[in-house]
Design a protein around this motif. Structure first.
Motif, PDB file in Angstrom:
ATOM      1  N   ARG A   1      -7.977   1.787  -7.118  1.00 43.47           N
ATOM      2  CA  ARG A   1      -7.132   1.956  -5.930  1.00 43.47           C
ATOM      3  C   ARG A   1      -5.913   2.817  -6.160  1.00 43.47           C
ATOM      4  NH1 ARG A   1      -6.115  -3.987  -3.604  1.00 43.47           N
ATOM      5  NH2 ARG A   1      -4.526  -3.730  -5.189  1.00 43.47           N
TER       6      ARG A   1
ATOM      7  N   ARG B   1      -2.574  -0.768  -0.717  1.00 40.98           N
ATOM      8  CA  ARG B   1      -3.024  -1.660   0.365  1.00 40.98           C
ATOM      9  C   ARG B   1      -2.713  -1.064   1.722  1.00 40.98           C
ATOM     10  NH1 ARG B   1      -0.952  -7.289  -2.478  1.00 40.98           N
ATOM     11  NH2 ARG B   1      -2.817  -7.634  -3.764  1.00 40.98           N
TER      12      ARG B   1
ATOM     13  N   GLN C   1      -5.089   1.736   2.662  1.00 44.19           N
ATOM     14  CA  GLN C   1      -6.438   1.305   2.996  1.00 44.19           C
ATOM     15  C   GLN C   1      -6.517   0.559   4.310  1.00 44.19           C
ATOM     16  OE1 GLN C   1      -7.491  -0.999  -0.462  1.00 44.19           O
ATOM     17  NE2 GLN C   1      -8.153   0.789  -1.639  1.00 44.19           N
ATOM     18  N   SER C   2      -5.342   0.194   4.857  1.00 42.32           N
ATOM     19  CA  SER C   2      -5.334  -0.590   6.090  1.00 42.32           C
ATOM     20  C   SER C   2      -5.436   0.306   7.316  1.00 42.32           C
ATOM     21  CB  SER C   2      -4.070  -1.429   6.163  1.00 42.32           C
ATOM     22  OG  SER C   2      -2.923  -0.614   6.164  1.00 42.32           O
TER      23      SER C   2
END
Length: 335
Positions: A112, A331, A334-335
């Protein structure tokens, strides 16, 4: 792992000892012997706490690993241990190979985010790397992955600490070259890249302050005309594009005003103008983020500290801040 002759391997070990919750989220690209040596010296400073180094065959194996410890993939050619605190081509090559391997994992979507421990620029140069630092090297790797020229993937360095963030128009060049790099287009590109980063992080209305180049932002042309002829047009055009930009502001007060809450981020004209104020707040909390890459990349805000290497005493605070920032940003992206 960073430069194997510096504190990078030790702060990686210390970070995973201090934050066991990260042991299942972090895989290290580096050299097994170097990390085991680091684990030994850190253990002496941490009351005998042991961290096992697990050498994995690849990221798929890491995904199925369950026992705690330091998960490592051998990302460079195994060799003799680099002497602590000494610049060498071998150490520079090991660091470069580890960066390249980890960057390619992230670019390929196998991980990630990328967090890089400190490297030594002279060691990278001794190894024949044609880039002055992490930022330029990662830019080259990302451009190669995307199949585009480096010029088509402009990147910028952002350094942040609690209360202050700065983004640089130029990075690792001489001061004379940095002054030549202050053009309306480069300043506009920096503003755009900064706004895009904050937009991905959930701040579409980020308040960007542009620092002046000259004392008192030129004082209406008395101390230089760059603010009138170069910076003001960049600010005006960025505003016309709908961005919340102000300036050029006097560089001796704009960072204080940002820390007081008037701005979210300052665009600085060159390396030391932007980094001295952040580093004055304390290296232990600083995070370096590369903006403009098609991946998340952070690093701690300090160097290899050759004078501390091998003692096990180096703090992992800045590295942990970089890891937490990378997790948070990945995060959001990726949202």
């Amino acid at each position: 792992m960073g430069d194997p002759a510096g504190i990078g391997p030790e702060i990686v070990v210390r970070a995973l000892l201090e934050r066991p919750d990260l042991q299942g989220q972090v895989v290290v690209a580096g050299d097994a012997a170097t990390l085991r040596r680091a684990a030994d010296v850190v253990r002496l400073q941490c009351g005998g706490a042991r961290l096992d180094v697990m050498v994995l065959g690849g990221l798929r194996e890491w995904a199925h690993a369950s026992r705690p410890g330091l998960a490592l993939i051998q990302a460079c050619v195994p060799g003799s241990l680099a002497p602590w605190g000494r610049i060498s081509a071998e150490a520079g090559r090991a660091a470069a190979d580890s960066i390249a391997a980890a960057a390619r994992w992230v670019l390929a979507g196998q991980a990630r985010a990328l967090v890089t421990a400190p490297v030594h620029k002279e060691a990278l140069a001794a190894a024949g790397l044609p880039h002055p630092g992490h930022t330029e090297f990662l830019q080259s790797l990302a451009a190669e992955h995307a199949g585009v020229p480096v010029s088509e993937m402009p990147v910028r360095m952002m350094l942040s600490a609690p209360g202050l963030a700065t983004v640089l128009v130029s990075i690792h060049v001489s001061l004379r070259q940095a002054l030549e790099a202050v053009t309306t287009q480069r300043v506009m590109d920096t503003i755009r890249i900064t706004a895009a980063h904050y937009r991905r992080c959930g701040m579409p209305e980020v308040r960007i302050a542009v620092a002046g180049l000259n004392p008192h932002a030129g004082e209406g042309g008395l101390f230089g005309r760059e603010e009138i002829e170069i910076l003001q047009p960049a600010v005006d055009r960025s505003r016309a594009d709908g961005l919340h930009v102000s300036g050029p502001h006097a560089p001796d007060t704009v960072f204080m005003r940002a820390r007081q809450g008037e701005f979210d981020v300052v665009v600085a004209m060159y390396h030391d103008q932007g980094l001295i104020p952040v580093k004055l707040l304390g290296l232990e909390h600083g995070v370096n983020t590369t903006l403009g890459l098609p991946m998340v990349r952070t690093s701690p805000d300090h160097g290899t500290a050759f004078d501390l290497a091998g003692t096990g005493r180096a703090s992992a605070t800045s590295l942990l801040a970089a890891v937490d920032a990378a997790i948070w940003m990945s995060r959001l992206s990726q949202s």
